[in-house]
Design a protein around this motif. Sequence first.
Motif, PDB file in Angstrom:
ATOM      1  N   TYR A  64     -19.899  74.733  -4.740  1.00 52.63           N
ATOM      2  CA  TYR A  64     -20.550  74.683  -6.044  1.00 52.63           C
ATOM      3  C   TYR A  64     -20.419  73.310  -6.701  1.00 52.63           C
ATOM      4  O   TYR A  64     -21.376  72.798  -7.308  1.00 52.63           O
ATOM      5  N   LYS A  65     -19.266  72.683  -6.568  1.00 53.50           N
ATOM      6  CA  LYS A  65     -18.995  71.444  -7.309  1.00 53.50           C
ATOM      7  C   LYS A  65     -19.667  70.216  -6.702  1.00 53.50           C
ATOM      8  O   LYS A  65     -19.734  69.163  -7.336  1.00 53.50           O
ATOM      9  N   ASP A  68     -22.694  68.057  -8.606  1.00 54.13           N
ATOM     10  CA  ASP A  68     -22.324  67.155  -9.696  1.00 54.13           C
ATOM     11  C   ASP A  68     -21.403  66.032  -9.228  1.00 54.13           C
ATOM     12  O   ASP A  68     -21.376  64.963  -9.842  1.00 54.13           O
ATOM     13  N   SER A 118     -23.054  81.938 -11.197  1.00 53.33           N
ATOM     14  CA  SER A 118     -24.313  81.764 -11.920  1.00 53.33           C
ATOM     15  C   SER A 118     -25.452  81.923 -10.938  1.00 53.33           C
ATOM     16  O   SER A 118     -25.335  81.546  -9.773  1.00 53.33           O
ATOM     17  N   CYS A 120     -28.197  80.415 -11.598  1.00 51.48           N
ATOM     18  CA  CYS A 120     -28.837  79.100 -11.760  1.00 51.48           C
ATOM     19  C   CYS A 120     -28.192  78.116 -10.776  1.00 51.48           C
ATOM     20  O   CYS A 120     -26.973  78.103 -10.602  1.00 51.48           O
ATOM     21  N   PRO A 122     -26.690  74.634  -9.455  1.00 52.79           N
ATOM     22  CA  PRO A 122     -26.042  73.498 -10.113  1.00 52.79           C
ATOM     23  C   PRO A 122     -27.016  72.356 -10.403  1.00 52.79           C
ATOM     24  O   PRO A 122     -26.904  71.686 -11.436  1.00 52.79           O
ATOM     25  N   MET A 125     -28.683  72.458 -13.836  1.00 52.84           N
ATOM     26  CA  MET A 125     -27.846  72.523 -15.039  1.00 52.84           C
ATOM     27  C   MET A 125     -27.716  71.196 -15.761  1.00 52.84           C
ATOM     28  O   MET A 125     -26.903  71.060 -16.690  1.00 52.84           O
ATOM     29  N   LYS A 128     -24.202  69.523 -15.982  1.00 48.56           N
ATOM     30  CA  LYS A 128     -23.166  70.258 -16.715  1.00 48.56           C
ATOM     31  C   LYS A 128     -22.583  71.421 -15.920  1.00 48.56           C
ATOM     32  O   LYS A 128     -21.929  72.292 -16.482  1.00 48.56           O
ATOM     33  N   SER A 129     -22.787  71.424 -14.613  1.00 50.88           N
ATOM     34  CA  SER A 129     -22.293  72.563 -13.839  1.00 50.88           C
ATOM     35  C   SER A 129     -20.775  72.625 -13.826  1.00 50.88           C
ATOM     36  O   SER A 129     -20.200  73.697 -13.616  1.00 50.88           O
ATOM     37  N   HIS A 148     -22.766  79.312 -18.181  1.00 48.51           N
ATOM     38  CA  HIS A 148     -23.462  79.025 -16.928  1.00 48.51           C
ATOM     39  C   HIS A 148     -24.174  80.256 -16.383  1.00 48.51           C
ATOM     40  O   HIS A 148     -25.256  80.160 -15.808  1.00 48.51           O
TER      41      HIS A 148
END
Length: 255
Positions: A64-65, A68, A118, A120, A122, A125, A128-129, A148
Amino acid sequence: MINIHDLRRALDAGDRRGLFAEGSPEAWRSIRESAFHRPMLAEVREEAEKLLMEPIAPLTFSLYKLFDETGSRKEYEPAYFHHRLRLNAFAIMTLIDDKPAYVHALEDAIWAICDEFSWCLPASMGGKSLKPPEPAGGDPFSVGEREHRRIVDLFAAETAFALAEVLHLAGGRLSAMVVYRARKEIRERVIEPFMAWNDMFFWEAVSNNWAAVCGGSVGAAAIYLMEDNASLAPVLDRVLGAMEAFLGGYGDDGA
């Protein structure tokens, strides 16, 4: 231009059951026996059988990270869409075959999607994830930042639509708890944020496909889930606003 009162009267005067006739057991029986559909169903069956042998891959924070942190979409998104591949394959096979293994796998696919942090992506976003949302503060007219799980992008809206349709088509075969949880998640993640007072998604006023895909998917999910016309009419009224914005992007030549 149609208004909310016209919508309510139209909903009261109509019969929404006609919208769903193509999903009847008779329709699926016809598809199962159709020579035209046979090659496509064979392909879906082959994929479903393969997926039955694979565990559901979790959408980890490590994946997920990455958008960003690195700008890469190629790690998280394939796993995200693989969840939806499982949903589609097992939903079709449940409707065609009704084998217990497919039904159980469909329940697990729905449950896994409900487990997602989420719906949505990443990448949608706005950087801002990885940032916890900030509250509104003391201003009663300020809504603060959305959580989120309550951000609706193209794929969050499509997820709500897909789940709502699967629940309608296969709901009688599924555990009541799975149906309850999926309906709750659709309402809390998509329909309620869309209808939040004094708040608006950017795509409600753009003249591109975001307005059509997001708005249309939210509206379709609401039609599937909301039986009360008084509650449904305000949702469709707001959806029509997004559709007007989308249609406003077309030139006189229709392009």
